[in-house]
Scaffold this active site. Structure first.
Site, PDB file in Angstrom:
ATOM      1  N   ASN A  10       0.851  -1.191   0.000  1.00  0.00           N
ATOM      2  CA  ASN A  10       0.000   0.000   0.000  1.00  0.00           C
ATOM      3  C   ASN A  10       0.885   1.238   0.000  1.00  0.00           C
ATOM      4  O   ASN A  10       1.489   1.560   1.015  1.00  0.00           O
ATOM      5  CB  ASN A  10      -0.901  -0.054   1.250  1.00  0.00           C
ATOM      6  N   TRP A  11       0.933   1.900  -1.153  1.00  0.00           N
ATOM      7  CA  TRP A  11       1.842   3.048  -1.290  1.00  0.00           C
ATOM      8  C   TRP A  11       1.270   4.340  -0.723  1.00  0.00           C
ATOM      9  O   TRP A  11       1.945   5.373  -0.725  1.00  0.00           O
ATOM     10  CB  TRP A  11       2.218   3.242  -2.768  1.00  0.00           C
ATOM     11  N   LYS A  12       0.016   4.312  -0.322  1.00  0.00           N
ATOM     12  CA  LYS A  12      -0.621   5.503   0.271  1.00  0.00           C
ATOM     13  C   LYS A  12      -0.359   6.722  -0.628  1.00  0.00           C
ATOM     14  O   LYS A  12      -0.497   6.617  -1.846  1.00  0.00           O
ATOM     15  CB  LYS A  12      -0.107   5.705   1.704  1.00  0.00           C
ATOM     16  N   HIS A  96      -9.601   0.993   4.854  1.00  0.00           N
ATOM     17  CA  HIS A  96      -8.295   1.178   5.503  1.00  0.00           C
ATOM     18  C   HIS A  96      -8.473   2.163   6.653  1.00  0.00           C
ATOM     19  O   HIS A  96      -9.230   3.133   6.548  1.00  0.00           O
ATOM     20  CB  HIS A  96      -7.270   1.707   4.494  1.00  0.00           C
ATOM     21  N   GLU A  98      -6.816   4.549   7.710  1.00  0.00           N
ATOM     22  CA  GLU A  98      -6.558   5.964   7.403  1.00  0.00           C
ATOM     23  C   GLU A  98      -7.752   6.584   6.672  1.00  0.00           C
ATOM     24  O   GLU A  98      -8.000   7.784   6.781  1.00  0.00           O
ATOM     25  CB  GLU A  98      -5.251   6.093   6.603  1.00  0.00           C
ATOM     26  N   GLU A 163      -5.359  -5.167  10.485  1.00  0.00           N
ATOM     27  CA  GLU A 163      -4.320  -4.175  10.756  1.00  0.00           C
ATOM     28  C   GLU A 163      -4.643  -3.458  12.064  1.00  0.00           C
ATOM     29  O   GLU A 163      -5.485  -2.546  12.076  1.00  0.00           O
ATOM     30  CB  GLU A 163      -4.269  -3.141   9.628  1.00  0.00           C
ATOM     31  N   GLY A 169       2.237   2.234  10.645  1.00  0.00           N
ATOM     32  CA  GLY A 169       3.140   3.367  10.471  1.00  0.00           C
ATOM     33  C   GLY A 169       3.828   3.814  11.757  1.00  0.00           C
ATOM     34  O   GLY A 169       4.398   4.898  11.808  1.00  0.00           O
ATOM     35  N   SER A 201       3.381  -2.116  10.294  1.00  0.00           N
ATOM     36  CA  SER A 201       4.830  -2.096  10.536  1.00  0.00           C
ATOM     37  C   SER A 201       5.539  -3.387  10.121  1.00  0.00           C
ATOM     38  O   SER A 201       6.530  -3.782  10.744  1.00  0.00           O
ATOM     39  CB  SER A 201       5.128  -1.757  12.002  1.00  0.00           C
ATOM     40  N   GLY A 222       2.925  -1.196   4.233  1.00  0.00           N
ATOM     41  CA  GLY A 222       2.912   0.213   3.865  1.00  0.00           C
ATOM     42  C   GLY A 222       4.312   0.705   3.549  1.00  0.00           C
ATOM     43  O   GLY A 222       4.859   0.460   2.476  1.00  0.00           O
ATOM     44  N   GLY A 223       4.942   1.363   4.513  1.00  0.00           N
ATOM     45  CA  GLY A 223       6.248   1.997   4.316  1.00  0.00           C
ATOM     46  C   GLY A 223       7.302   1.096   3.687  1.00  0.00           C
ATOM     47  O   GLY A 223       8.080   1.549   2.835  1.00  0.00           O
TER      48      GLY A 223
HETATM   49  P1  PGA Z   1       2.827   0.291   7.545  1.00  0.00           P
HETATM   50  O1  PGA Z   1       1.350   0.473   6.911  1.00  0.00           O
HETATM   51  O2  PGA Z   1       3.364  -1.001   7.009  1.00  0.00           O
HETATM   52  O3  PGA Z   1       3.587   1.482   7.101  1.00  0.00           O
HETATM   53  O4  PGA Z   1       2.625   0.231   9.038  1.00  0.00           O
HETATM   54  C1  PGA Z   1       0.509  -0.622   6.729  1.00  0.00           C
HETATM   55  C2  PGA Z   1      -0.808  -0.182   6.132  1.00  0.00           C
HETATM   56  O5  PGA Z   1      -1.276   0.923   6.435  1.00  0.00           O
HETATM   57  O6  PGA Z   1      -1.422  -0.906   5.333  1.00  0.00           O
END
Ligand code: PGA
Length: 239
Positions: A10-12, A96, A98, A163, A169, A201, A222-223
């Site tokens: 997930n590149w957000k 998600h 966010e 999640e 994050g 994470s 994510g990251g």
């Molecule tokens: P993260 O994000 O790996 O940066 O914690 C995961 C996600 O939001 O899907």
């Protein structure tokens, strides 16, 4: 052959067009038989991502990070599941945390999005998980029960990503026993054979141990999915 694992990135809103292109040019891994690897770029980068995957013949699929509750019409700034299907996206993240936080999402809006994704012939990846306050007040199971009830109502053919919000994050990855407990609980709550991914994470160091936890069918990253090198190591962890 080992059962297929889903490795989702997930590149957000974190990549530029140039860094996204670097990712595809740097992708060397070919593991499509046992891993379904899917990248979720931001909406405007989807066509370029699809083009890179095609021209470089990469074993990757591309999905979107959200879609509208509506099918078509006067909804300025929104993107429909149908439009995502037209350009060749394969998956859509729904719910998600966010998006839930900024939305706000309701059970009804999530259900509408899921129905639109199915109607467009795409696959929803339904994200759920508890906040730190919910966990600390002993409401983990209640939250998982409520959030997962939507899956049984809407379809048996969904992918679920667990999640924990406090692990996204933050670098605070859930412990192996937390992951084991949540995934086992979800396995009992969800329709049989629903793939359950873990997210929060995940990185190249912890991917292998998380993937070996019972009832973990893949990862939503994510990251650590932004660079081809690190995400390749995650995609091939345990192989
Ligand atoms: P993260 O994000 O790996 O940066 O914690 C995961 C996600 O939001 O899907």
């Amino acid at each position: 052959m080992a059962p297929q694992k889903w490795i989702f990135g997930n590149w957000k809103m974190a990549q530029s067009l140039a860094t996204a292109q670097d990712f595809f040019k740097g992708w060397k891994v070919s593991v499509s038989t046992v891993r379904e690897i899917v990248i979720f770029p931001s909406y405007p980068h989807l066509p370029a991502a699809l083009e890179s995957v095609k021209s470089l013949k990469l074993p990757l699929k591309v999905g979107a990070q959200d879609c509208s509750t509506e099918e078509r019409g006067a909804f300025t700034g929104e993107v429909s599941a149908q439009t995502l299907a037209e350009i060749g996206a394969a998956y859509v993240l729904i719910g998600h945390s966010e998006r839930r936080r900024r939305g706000p999402e309701t059970d009804e809006s999530l259900a509408k999005k899921i129905r639109n994704v199915f109607a467009a012939g795409l696959k929803p990846v339904y994200c759920l998980g508890e906040t730190e306050a919910e966990r600390d007040s002993g409401r983990l199971l209640e939250v998982l029960k409520h959030q997962s009830s939507l899956v049984a109502v809407e379809s048996k053919d969904m992918i679920v990503a667990y999640e924990p919000v406090w692990a996204i994050g933050t670098g605070k990855v859930a412990s192996i026993s937390d992951i084991e407990y949540a995934h086992k609980s979800l396995r009992d709550l969800l329709p049989k054979n629903t793939p359950i991914l873990y997210g929060g994470s995940v990185n190249a160091q912890n991917a292998s141990s998380i993937l070996s936890v019972a009832n973990v069918d893949g990862l939503l990253v994510g990251g650590a999915s932004l660079k081809a090198d690190e995400f390749s190591r995650i995609a091939t962890a345990n192989l």
